[in-house]
Design a protein around this motif. Structure first.
Motif, mmCIF file in Angstrom:
data_model
loop_
_atom_site.group_PDB
_atom_site.id
_atom_site.type_symbol
_atom_site.label_atom_id
_atom_site.label_comp_id
_atom_site.label_asym_id
_atom_site.label_seq_id
_atom_site.Cartn_x
_atom_site.Cartn_y
_atom_site.Cartn_z
ATOM 1 N N THR A 23 50.321 15.905 58.854
ATOM 2 C CA THR A 23 49.061 15.347 58.336
ATOM 3 C C THR A 23 48.364 14.535 59.409
ATOM 4 O O THR A 23 47.140 14.633 59.594
ATOM 5 C CB THR A 23 49.339 14.469 57.107
ATOM 6 N N ILE A 24 49.145 13.732 60.121
ATOM 7 C CA ILE A 24 48.570 12.914 61.201
ATOM 8 C C ILE A 24 47.940 13.808 62.260
ATOM 9 O O ILE A 24 46.820 13.570 62.726
ATOM 10 C CB ILE A 24 49.649 12.011 61.830
ATOM 11 N N VAL A 25 48.651 14.867 62.651
ATOM 12 C CA VAL A 25 48.146 15.758 63.696
ATOM 13 C C VAL A 25 46.857 16.425 63.255
ATOM 14 O O VAL A 25 45.890 16.508 64.025
ATOM 15 C CB VAL A 25 49.216 16.809 64.067
ATOM 16 N N VAL A 26 46.802 16.906 62.016
ATOM 17 C CA VAL A 26 45.584 17.575 61.524
ATOM 18 C C VAL A 26 44.400 16.608 61.596
ATOM 19 O O VAL A 26 43.319 16.968 62.099
ATOM 20 C CB VAL A 26 45.782 18.081 60.077
ATOM 21 N N PHE A 27 44.605 15.382 61.153
ATOM 22 C CA PHE A 27 43.478 14.455 61.134
ATOM 23 C C PHE A 27 43.129 13.933 62.523
ATOM 24 O O PHE A 27 41.964 13.656 62.804
ATOM 25 C CB PHE A 27 43.741 13.322 60.140
ATOM 26 N N VAL A 28 44.095 13.801 63.395
ATOM 27 C CA VAL A 28 43.787 13.378 64.768
ATOM 28 C C VAL A 28 42.943 14.453 65.454
ATOM 29 O O VAL A 28 41.931 14.159 66.098
ATOM 30 C CB VAL A 28 45.079 13.097 65.568
ATOM 31 N N LEU A 29 43.373 15.713 65.337
ATOM 32 C CA LEU A 29 42.614 16.797 65.960
ATOM 33 C C LEU A 29 41.217 16.897 65.353
ATOM 34 O O LEU A 29 40.227 17.093 66.072
ATOM 35 C CB LEU A 29 43.353 18.128 65.798
ATOM 36 N N PHE A 30 41.136 16.720 64.026
ATOM 37 C CA PHE A 30 39.822 16.785 63.397
ATOM 38 C C PHE A 30 38.936 15.647 63.903
ATOM 39 O O PHE A 30 37.749 15.825 64.183
ATOM 40 C CB PHE A 30 39.962 16.711 61.871
ATOM 41 N N ALA A 31 39.505 14.437 64.017
ATOM 42 C CA ALA A 31 38.713 13.287 64.481
ATOM 43 C C ALA A 31 38.210 13.526 65.902
ATOM 44 O O ALA A 31 37.053 13.220 66.227
ATOM 45 C CB ALA A 31 39.562 12.020 64.426
ATOM 46 N N ILE A 32 39.066 14.072 66.760
ATOM 47 C CA ILE A 32 38.652 14.373 68.136
ATOM 48 C C ILE A 32 37.516 15.393 68.128
ATOM 49 O O ILE A 32 36.526 15.258 68.857
ATOM 50 C CB ILE A 32 39.850 14.907 68.954
ATOM 51 N N GLN A 33 37.632 16.415 67.287
ATOM 52 C CA GLN A 33 36.594 17.447 67.215
ATOM 53 C C GLN A 33 35.277 16.866 66.733
ATOM 54 O O GLN A 33 34.224 17.050 67.340
ATOM 55 C CB GLN A 33 37.046 18.564 66.268
#
Lengths: 280, 173
Positions: free
Chosen positions: B10-20
């Motif tokens: 979950t953390i990885v999905v949201f971190v990548l989304f935030a970066i995008q």
């Protein structure tokens, strides 16, 4: 070994089938508009939740990005500054020249009862994001439903039409630009008025103007205005684009017309959202 | 997957989304920007196998679709098919070359963009193929090659390796 592989492969196949079916169901609901209300509500909530994060990161990143952009483009910025100063001077002169013409026009308007966009309330918004998708031409504004912005409202900026609001949440909104292929606006040109449809053809591309009869009286540089016909999506008399080229062949059923948007879309920083609903 | 794996995922999905959403959307060349959300299912499929790739692709695609003006669910469909396809295609590969994930990321991203444009055209937006696809491919594919290794390492932190690849963990991380 074969027995242990089969359950894993079956579970794997079942997982992908279920996910594909779920995706297709969601797409169908959105495409048909059946889940539009629920989907829109979820999207608005997502935007409202994430907006503070986006603003926080933007506040940190933008000065850094601007510093490097300014350092790299210093020479070009100097030239652009000088050019803008010259344009401001030219505009100030035209304002003075146009004041007499405007007085005359106001008198004519009173006689003809022409609808003017000046009578429509607007909300000024800042462009805080560009094209969230690689497959759409959109911008994001920092004004939303809390400022009265709603889906379907026209957006103007610079010299004319910028686009239309397609999503709105409390603190922001998404605007589909005139250059987006899904954008279409009814326009009028010439005198007596002819009517056509201007369509977006992609980022940085000219608009395609359709349903112009072959041999219609057109001029390069002629301004296309929103027609404001009954139940139109936009108020009348908003400049949309200027004609850049037109041609036809003996066998064609319409004139092939291209027009450049009057609004300087790549340089947009502030725009006005017109608090006006389609069909109003 | 354990609870810890789900939390990390979950953390990885949201971190990548935030970066995008906050950084990469502002990087604009030819009117297009890098798309790190396509690297999520690619990396998950590469590391965790086709099933995990499909799940990550679906979840990441849904999160992305919440903020995109295009058809809702389209990114989820492309993501789950992409993650599954990458997982299947790379299942039997020997991962001894450093450039393998880079090539896989670039090729899979290009495939994902083409699939997205084709599906969008089928849903009544033909200009996605004729107008938007070329700039998107020109920008997102090289960007995927550049970002492949860091994204892969981030996703590998969250996704347990597929059972068939447990012996290759050292070459991934």
């Amino acid at each position: 070994m074969a027995r242990r592989r089969r359950p894993r492969r079956s579970r794997r196949s079942l997982t992908i089938v279920l996910l594909v079916l779920a995706s297709i169901t969601i797409i169908t609901l959105d495409y048909r508009g059946g889940g539009h209300g629920a989907i829109s509500a979820v999207k608005r909530a997502a935007h409202d939740t994430f907006s503070p994060v986006q603003r926080g990161v933007d506040a940190v990143v933008r000065p850094i990005g601007s510093f490097f952009a300014g350092a790299v483009h210093y020479g070009a910025l100097q030239q652009q500054n000088a050019k803008l100063r010259a344009e401001i001077g030219d505009l100030e002169r035209r304002v003075l020249e146009g004041s007499a013409t405007r007085q005359e026009l106001e008198q004519l308007e009173q006689l003809e009862h022409l609808p003017w966009i000046d009578g429509i309330q607007t909300v000024t918004g800042e462009v805080v994001g560009l094209n969230t998708s690689n497959f759409a031409a959109t911008i994001q504004l920092n004004v939303g439903t809390s400022s009265g912005v709603d889906e379907g409202m026209p957006v103007v900026g610079g010299a004319g039409l910028v686009g239309q609001v397609i999503e709105a949440w409390k603190s922001g909104s998404t605007v589909r630009l005139v250059t987006d292929p899904r954008f279409a606006v009814s326009v009028r040109f010439g005198s007596p008025a002819g009517y056509a449809l201007a369509l977006g053809e992609g980022v940085s591309k000219a608009l395609a103007v359709q349903y112009v009869a072959p041999g219609a009286s057109l001029h390069r540089g002629e301004v296309l205005m929103t027609s404001g016909l009954q139940n139109a999506s936009f108020p009348s008399d908003i400049p949309v684009a200027t004609i850049t080229s037109f041609s036809s062949t003996p066998s064609s059923t319409q004139e092939a017309v291209s027009a450049k948007p009057v609004a300087d879309l790549p340089a947009l920083q502030y725009v006005d959202v017109m608090l006006w609903y389609p069909g109003q | 997957m354990t609870t810890a794996d789900v939390s990390r995922s979950t953390i990885v999905v949201f971190v990548l989304f935030a970066i995008q959403y906050t950084l990469l959307d502002s990087v604009r060349v030819l009117g297009a920007h890098p798309d790190i959300m396509l690297l999520l299912p690619v990396s998950a499929g590469y590391v965790g196998g086709p099933e995990r790739g499909a799940v990550f692709g679906f979840a990441g695609g849904l999160v992305a679709d919440l903020f995109l003006p295009t058809t809702f669910g389209l990114s989820a469909l492309v993501g789950c098919l992409l993650g599954y396809g990458v997982g299947l295609a790379t299942e039997g590969l020997v991962r001894s070359s450093w450039w393998l994930p880079v090539v896989v990321a670039a090729a899979a991203t290009a495939t994902g963009l083409v699939a997205y444009a084709i599906l969008g055209s089928l849903l009544g937006e033909p200009k996605q193929l004729t107008v938007f696809l070329t700039p998107a491919l020109s920008v997102a594919t090289p960007a995927a090659a550049i970002l492949a290794i860091p994204v892969l390492r981030l996703v590998a932190w969250a996704v347990p390796p597929a059972p068939s690849r447990a012996h290759q963990v050292g070459s991934i991380r």
